[in-house]
Write an enzyme that holds these catalytic residues in place. Structure first.
Site, PDB file in Angstrom:
ATOM      1  N   ARG A   1      21.857  48.184  64.284  1.00 59.91           N
ATOM      2  CA  ARG A   1      23.224  48.597  63.724  1.00 59.91           C
ATOM      3  C   ARG A   1      24.004  49.475  65.347  1.00 59.91           C
ATOM      4  NH1 ARG A   1      25.361  52.000  59.623  1.00 59.91           N
ATOM      5  NH2 ARG A   1      25.660  54.264  59.546  1.00 59.91           N
TER       6      ARG A   1
ATOM      7  N   HIS B   1      17.943  50.003  63.655  1.00 58.55           N
ATOM      8  CA  HIS B   1      18.979  50.921  64.437  1.00 58.55           C
ATOM      9  C   HIS B   1      19.400  50.728  65.935  1.00 58.55           C
ATOM     10  CE1 HIS B   1      20.445  54.221  62.426  1.00 58.55           C
ATOM     11  NE2 HIS B   1      20.763  54.798  63.353  1.00 58.55           N
TER      12      HIS B   1
ATOM     13  N   ARG C   1      22.014  50.278  57.584  1.00 65.29           N
ATOM     14  CA  ARG C   1      20.873  50.941  58.126  1.00 65.29           C
ATOM     15  C   ARG C   1      19.274  49.898  56.863  1.00 65.29           C
ATOM     16  NH1 ARG C   1      24.598  54.716  56.023  1.00 65.29           N
ATOM     17  NH2 ARG C   1      25.382  55.918  57.218  1.00 65.29           N
TER      18      ARG C   1
ATOM     19  N   HIS D   1      29.729  56.522  57.630  1.00 62.96           N
ATOM     20  CA  HIS D   1      29.991  57.557  58.572  1.00 62.96           C
ATOM     21  C   HIS D   1      30.980  58.265  57.862  1.00 62.96           C
ATOM     22  CE1 HIS D   1      28.757  56.153  62.731  1.00 62.96           C
ATOM     23  NE2 HIS D   1      26.915  56.828  62.070  1.00 62.96           N
TER      24      HIS D   1
ATOM     25  N   TYR E   1      30.277  56.696  70.034  1.00 64.57           N
ATOM     26  CA  TYR E   1      29.959  55.032  70.080  1.00 64.57           C
ATOM     27  C   TYR E   1      31.005  54.731  71.048  1.00 64.57           C
ATOM     28  CZ  TYR E   1      26.703  54.302  66.651  1.00 64.57           C
ATOM     29  OH  TYR E   1      25.784  54.492  66.251  1.00 64.57           O
TER      30      TYR E   1
ATOM     31  N   LYS F   1      24.044  57.051  52.127  1.00 66.43           N
ATOM     32  CA  LYS F   1      23.579  57.993  52.568  1.00 66.43           C
ATOM     33  C   LYS F   1      24.596  59.005  50.293  1.00 66.43           C
ATOM     34  CE  LYS F   1      22.276  59.066  56.933  1.00 66.43           C
ATOM     35  NZ  LYS F   1      22.054  60.162  58.363  1.00 66.43           N
TER      36      LYS F   1
END
Length: 308
Positions: free
Chosen positions: A255, A252, A158, A278, A287, A182
Protein backbone atom coordinates in the site's frame (compact mmCIF):
# COMPACT_ATOMS: atom_id res chain seq x y z
CA UNK A 1 -8.58 -6.68 39.78
CA UNK A 2 -9.34 -3.37 41.53
CA UNK A 3 -9.14 -4.58 45.15
CA UNK A 4 -5.54 -3.36 45.39
CA UNK A 5 -6.69 0.23 44.71
CA UNK A 6 -8.29 2.68 47.16
CA UNK A 7 -12.05 1.97 47.18
CA UNK A 8 -13.09 5.23 45.49
CA UNK A 9 -10.55 4.84 42.67
CA UNK A 10 -11.25 1.13 42.24
CA UNK A 11 -14.99 1.74 42.15
CA UNK A 12 -14.66 4.46 39.51
CA UNK A 13 -12.51 2.17 37.37
CA UNK A 14 -15.02 -0.69 37.63
CA UNK A 15 -17.91 1.59 36.65
CA UNK A 16 -15.99 2.97 33.68
CA UNK A 17 -14.94 -0.44 32.37
CA UNK A 18 -18.53 -1.67 32.73
CA UNK A 19 -19.67 1.39 30.78
CA UNK A 20 -17.20 0.63 27.99
CA UNK A 21 -18.24 -3.01 27.84
CA UNK A 22 -22.01 -2.68 28.12
CA UNK A 23 -22.91 0.71 26.68
CA UNK A 24 -20.05 1.23 24.24
CA UNK A 25 -19.59 -2.40 23.19
CA UNK A 26 -15.81 -2.20 23.50
CA UNK A 27 -13.86 -5.25 22.34
CA UNK A 28 -12.07 -7.44 24.88
CA UNK A 29 -8.58 -6.35 23.80
CA UNK A 30 -9.66 -2.69 24.10
CA UNK A 31 -10.98 -3.27 27.61
CA UNK A 32 -7.78 -5.07 28.61
CA UNK A 33 -5.65 -2.25 27.24
CA UNK A 34 -7.70 0.45 29.00
CA UNK A 35 -7.72 -1.50 32.26
CA UNK A 36 -3.95 -1.93 32.19
CA UNK A 37 -3.25 1.75 31.50
CA UNK A 38 -5.81 3.00 34.00
CA UNK A 39 -4.63 0.75 36.81
CA UNK A 40 -1.16 2.14 36.31
CA UNK A 41 -2.61 5.67 36.40
CA UNK A 42 -4.67 5.08 39.52
CA UNK A 43 -1.77 3.44 41.33
CA UNK A 44 0.31 6.50 40.46
CA UNK A 45 -2.36 8.75 42.00
CA UNK A 46 -2.60 6.66 45.15
CA UNK A 47 1.16 6.60 45.58
CA UNK A 48 1.10 10.41 45.51
CA UNK A 49 -1.66 10.74 48.08
CA UNK A 50 -4.63 11.14 45.71
CA UNK A 51 -7.36 8.67 46.71
CA UNK A 52 -10.40 10.02 44.84
CA UNK A 53 -10.92 11.28 41.28
CA UNK A 54 -12.48 14.46 42.66
CA UNK A 55 -9.07 15.34 44.12
CA UNK A 56 -7.20 15.04 40.82
CA UNK A 57 -5.85 18.20 39.24
CA UNK A 58 -4.33 18.92 35.87
CA UNK A 59 -0.87 18.76 37.41
CA UNK A 60 -1.51 15.20 38.62
CA UNK A 61 -2.39 14.07 35.11
CA UNK A 62 0.65 15.85 33.70
CA UNK A 63 2.89 14.29 36.33
CA UNK A 64 1.63 10.82 35.39
CA UNK A 65 2.36 11.48 31.73
CA UNK A 66 5.86 12.69 32.60
CA UNK A 67 6.44 9.57 34.73
CA UNK A 68 5.48 7.37 31.80
CA UNK A 69 7.98 9.11 29.53
CA UNK A 70 10.79 9.20 32.10
CA UNK A 71 10.33 5.71 33.54
CA UNK A 72 11.16 4.46 37.02
CA UNK A 73 13.66 1.96 38.45
CA UNK A 74 10.86 -0.63 38.20
CA UNK A 75 9.47 0.34 34.80
CA UNK A 76 11.28 1.44 31.63
CA UNK A 77 10.14 4.67 29.95
CA UNK A 78 7.32 4.37 27.46
CA UNK A 79 7.53 5.46 23.85
CA UNK A 80 5.57 8.58 22.91
CA UNK A 81 2.94 6.46 21.13
CA UNK A 82 2.38 4.26 24.20
CA UNK A 83 2.19 7.28 26.52
CA UNK A 84 -0.31 8.92 24.17
CA UNK A 85 -2.41 5.74 24.22
CA UNK A 86 -2.42 5.78 28.04
CA UNK A 87 -3.49 9.43 28.04
CA UNK A 88 -6.47 8.53 25.84
CA UNK A 89 -7.61 6.05 28.49
CA UNK A 90 -7.09 8.61 31.27
CA UNK A 91 -9.07 11.24 29.38
CA UNK A 92 -11.88 8.77 28.83
CA UNK A 93 -12.05 7.96 32.54
CA UNK A 94 -12.18 11.62 33.59
CA UNK A 95 -14.73 12.51 30.93
CA UNK A 96 -16.91 9.64 32.18
CA UNK A 97 -16.45 10.75 35.81
CA UNK A 98 -17.59 14.28 34.91
CA UNK A 99 -20.66 13.06 33.01
CA UNK A 100 -21.60 10.69 35.84
CA UNK A 101 -21.29 13.40 38.48
CA UNK A 102 -18.37 11.71 40.21
CA UNK A 103 -16.32 14.88 39.68
CA UNK A 104 -17.14 18.52 39.00
CA UNK A 105 -14.30 19.10 36.52
CA UNK A 106 -12.25 17.26 33.91
CA UNK A 107 -8.57 17.72 34.84
CA UNK A 108 -7.30 15.75 31.84
CA UNK A 109 -9.06 17.82 29.20
CA UNK A 110 -6.20 20.25 28.53
CA UNK A 111 -3.28 17.86 29.03
CA UNK A 112 -1.58 17.40 25.67
CA UNK A 113 -0.14 14.05 24.58
CA UNK A 114 3.57 13.83 23.73
CA UNK A 115 4.30 14.70 20.13
CA UNK A 116 4.85 11.58 18.07
CA UNK A 117 7.89 11.25 15.81
CA UNK A 118 7.01 11.37 12.14
CA UNK A 119 7.39 7.90 10.70
CA UNK A 120 7.84 7.76 6.98
CA UNK A 121 6.12 4.81 5.33
CA UNK A 122 8.39 2.15 3.92
CA UNK A 123 8.04 1.72 0.18
CA UNK A 124 9.78 -0.84 -2.01
CA UNK A 125 11.63 0.25 -5.14
CA UNK A 126 9.67 -0.54 -8.30
CA UNK A 127 12.11 -3.30 -9.29
CA UNK A 128 11.63 -5.02 -5.93
CA UNK A 129 7.85 -4.89 -6.33
CA UNK A 130 8.19 -6.49 -9.76
CA UNK A 131 10.37 -9.24 -8.27
CA UNK A 132 7.75 -9.83 -5.60
CA UNK A 133 4.94 -10.04 -8.13
CA UNK A 134 6.93 -12.38 -10.37
CA UNK A 135 7.51 -15.14 -7.83
CA UNK A 136 7.05 -18.39 -9.80
CA UNK A 137 4.41 -21.00 -9.06
CA UNK A 138 1.45 -22.54 -10.82
CA UNK A 139 -0.22 -24.39 -7.95
CA UNK A 140 -3.46 -23.06 -6.40
CA UNK A 141 -1.75 -21.35 -3.45
CA UNK A 142 0.76 -19.62 -5.69
CA UNK A 143 -1.98 -18.42 -8.03
CA UNK A 144 -3.93 -17.08 -5.06
CA UNK A 145 -0.86 -15.34 -3.64
CA UNK A 146 -0.04 -13.72 -6.96
CA UNK A 147 -3.62 -12.47 -7.38
CA UNK A 148 -3.56 -11.07 -3.84
CA UNK A 149 -0.19 -9.35 -4.32
CA UNK A 150 -1.19 -7.86 -7.67
CA UNK A 151 -4.45 -6.58 -6.19
CA UNK A 152 -2.73 -4.97 -3.20
CA UNK A 153 -0.18 -3.15 -5.33
CA UNK A 154 -2.56 -2.26 -8.16
CA UNK A 155 -5.27 -0.75 -5.93
CA UNK A 156 -3.48 0.29 -2.73
CA UNK A 157 -6.06 -1.70 -0.76
CA UNK A 158 -5.67 -2.34 2.94
CA UNK A 159 -5.34 -6.02 3.75
CA UNK A 160 -8.77 -6.01 5.42
CA UNK A 161 -10.25 -4.53 2.24
CA UNK A 162 -8.57 -7.16 0.08
CA UNK A 163 -9.71 -10.19 2.07
CA UNK A 164 -13.17 -8.62 2.43
CA UNK A 165 -13.57 -8.43 -1.34
CA UNK A 166 -16.56 -10.28 -2.83
CA UNK A 167 -16.88 -11.56 -6.38
CA UNK A 168 -19.38 -8.89 -7.38
CA UNK A 169 -17.02 -6.18 -6.14
CA UNK A 170 -14.76 -6.81 -9.13
CA UNK A 171 -15.86 -5.26 -12.43
CA UNK A 172 -13.47 -6.58 -15.06
CA UNK A 173 -15.24 -4.73 -17.87
CA UNK A 174 -14.83 -1.35 -16.17
CA UNK A 175 -11.49 -2.36 -14.62
CA UNK A 176 -12.57 -1.27 -11.14
CA UNK A 177 -12.95 -2.85 -7.71
CA UNK A 178 -15.23 -1.73 -4.91
CA UNK A 179 -13.43 -1.60 -1.58
CA UNK A 180 -15.08 -1.29 1.84
CA UNK A 181 -12.80 0.91 3.92
CA UNK A 182 -12.81 2.11 7.50
CA UNK A 183 -16.25 2.72 8.92
CA UNK A 184 -17.78 0.75 6.07
CA UNK A 185 -17.15 3.61 3.64
CA UNK A 186 -16.97 2.26 0.10
CA UNK A 187 -14.91 3.54 -2.80
CA UNK A 188 -14.34 2.52 -6.40
CA UNK A 189 -10.73 2.27 -7.48
CA UNK A 190 -9.18 1.36 -10.81
CA UNK A 191 -7.29 -1.90 -11.18
CA UNK A 192 -4.58 -2.60 -13.73
CA UNK A 193 -4.64 -5.23 -16.46
CA UNK A 194 -1.87 -7.39 -14.88
CA UNK A 195 -3.84 -7.55 -11.63
CA UNK A 196 -7.02 -8.47 -13.49
CA UNK A 197 -5.15 -11.18 -15.38
CA UNK A 198 -3.76 -12.59 -12.12
CA UNK A 199 -7.23 -12.49 -10.55
CA UNK A 200 -8.73 -14.25 -13.57
CA UNK A 201 -6.08 -16.99 -13.46
CA UNK A 202 -6.77 -17.53 -9.76
CA UNK A 203 -10.56 -17.48 -10.12
CA UNK A 204 -10.58 -19.93 -13.02
CA UNK A 205 -7.78 -22.32 -12.07
CA UNK A 206 -7.37 -22.14 -8.30
CA UNK A 207 -10.42 -20.82 -6.47
CA UNK A 208 -12.65 -23.79 -7.43
CA UNK A 209 -10.25 -26.10 -5.56
CA UNK A 210 -10.68 -23.97 -2.40
CA UNK A 211 -14.37 -23.08 -2.63
CA UNK A 212 -15.75 -26.36 -1.29
CA UNK A 213 -18.90 -24.53 -0.24
CA UNK A 214 -20.77 -21.53 -1.62
CA UNK A 215 -19.14 -18.24 -0.62
CA UNK A 216 -19.08 -14.76 -2.18
CA UNK A 217 -15.47 -14.19 -1.08
CA UNK A 218 -12.83 -13.66 -3.74
CA UNK A 219 -9.99 -15.03 -1.63
CA UNK A 220 -10.80 -18.39 -0.07
CA UNK A 221 -8.90 -20.72 2.25
CA UNK A 222 -8.63 -24.51 1.77
CA UNK A 223 -11.65 -25.05 4.05
CA UNK A 224 -13.85 -22.94 1.83
CA UNK A 225 -14.03 -19.93 4.13
CA UNK A 226 -12.88 -16.38 3.56
CA UNK A 227 -9.12 -15.97 3.72
CA UNK A 228 -8.08 -14.38 7.03
CA UNK A 229 -5.92 -11.29 7.38
CA UNK A 230 -3.25 -13.36 9.09
CA UNK A 231 -3.13 -15.91 6.26
CA UNK A 232 -2.95 -13.12 3.69
CA UNK A 233 -0.12 -11.48 5.64
CA UNK A 234 1.75 -14.80 5.73
CA UNK A 235 1.28 -15.21 1.97
CA UNK A 236 2.94 -11.84 1.38
CA UNK A 237 5.82 -12.76 3.67
CA UNK A 238 6.40 -16.10 1.96
CA UNK A 239 6.42 -14.41 -1.43
CA UNK A 240 8.93 -11.83 -0.18
CA UNK A 241 11.22 -14.56 1.13
CA UNK A 242 11.04 -16.46 -2.16
CA UNK A 243 11.80 -13.23 -4.03
CA UNK A 244 14.87 -12.72 -1.86
CA UNK A 245 13.76 -9.35 -0.53
CA UNK A 246 15.59 -8.23 2.60
CA UNK A 247 13.74 -6.74 5.57
CA UNK A 248 10.12 -7.00 6.60
CA UNK A 249 7.60 -6.89 3.77
CA UNK A 250 3.93 -6.74 4.74
CA UNK A 251 0.66 -6.09 2.90
CA UNK A 252 0.92 -2.48 4.08
CA UNK A 253 4.32 -2.23 2.39
CA UNK A 254 2.54 -2.68 -0.93
CA UNK A 255 0.00 0.00 0.00
CA UNK A 256 2.87 2.37 0.83
CA UNK A 257 4.61 1.47 -2.42
CA UNK A 258 1.40 2.07 -4.39
CA UNK A 259 1.05 5.59 -2.98
CA UNK A 260 4.73 6.49 -3.22
CA UNK A 261 5.09 5.31 -6.82
CA UNK A 262 1.98 7.24 -7.87
CA UNK A 263 3.33 10.46 -6.36
CA UNK A 264 6.78 9.88 -7.85
CA UNK A 265 5.05 9.45 -11.19
CA UNK A 266 3.38 12.86 -10.88
CA UNK A 267 -0.04 11.99 -9.43
CA UNK A 268 -1.83 14.73 -7.50
CA UNK A 269 -1.85 14.14 -3.75
CA UNK A 270 -5.64 14.56 -3.58
CA UNK A 271 -6.13 11.86 -6.21
CA UNK A 272 -3.92 9.55 -4.15
CA UNK A 273 -5.96 10.49 -1.09
CA UNK A 274 -9.14 9.30 -2.81
CA UNK A 275 -7.51 6.10 -4.01
CA UNK A 276 -6.23 5.27 -0.52
CA UNK A 277 -9.53 6.14 1.14
CA UNK A 278 -7.98 8.67 3.53
CA UNK A 279 -10.48 10.94 5.23
CA UNK A 280 -7.95 13.78 5.35
CA UNK A 281 -5.31 14.81 2.84
CA UNK A 282 -2.97 15.39 5.79
CA UNK A 283 -2.67 11.63 6.19
CA UNK A 284 -1.70 11.26 2.54
CA UNK A 285 0.83 14.07 2.60
CA UNK A 286 3.30 11.96 4.60
CA UNK A 287 3.98 10.14 1.33
CA UNK A 288 5.11 13.39 -0.26
CA UNK A 289 7.91 13.47 2.32
CA UNK A 290 9.07 10.10 1.05
CA UNK A 291 9.31 11.40 -2.49
CA UNK A 292 11.05 14.59 -1.34
CA UNK A 293 13.64 12.45 0.46
CA UNK A 294 14.16 10.46 -2.73
CA UNK A 295 14.62 13.64 -4.73
CA UNK A 296 17.06 14.94 -2.15
CA UNK A 297 19.15 11.76 -2.36
CA UNK A 298 19.22 11.88 -6.15
CA UNK A 299 20.18 15.54 -6.07
CA UNK A 300 22.96 14.96 -3.56
CA UNK A 301 24.51 12.17 -5.61
CA UNK A 302 24.14 13.67 -9.08
CA UNK A 303 24.31 17.47 -8.98
CA UNK A 304 27.86 18.83 -9.40
CA UNK A 305 27.35 21.54 -6.78
CA UNK A 306 25.18 19.63 -4.33
CA UNK A 307 27.99 19.10 -1.83
CA UNK A 308 29.97 22.20 -2.59
Amino acid sequence: MTTDLPPALGGALTRYLDHLAVERGAARHTLDSYARDLRRYLHHLAEHGVWELAEVGERDVGAFLAALREGTPERPPLAASSAARALVAVRGLHRFALLEGITATDPAHRVKPPSLPLRLPKALPVNDVLRLLDVPGDDPRSLRSRALLELLYSTGARISEAVGLDLDDVDAAERTVRLAGKGGKQRLVPIGRPALAALDAYLVRARPTFAVRATPAVFVNPRGGRLSRQSAWQAVQRAAERAGLAGAVSPHTLRHSFATHLLEGGADVRVVQELLGHASVTTTQVYTLVTVNTLREVYATTHPRALG
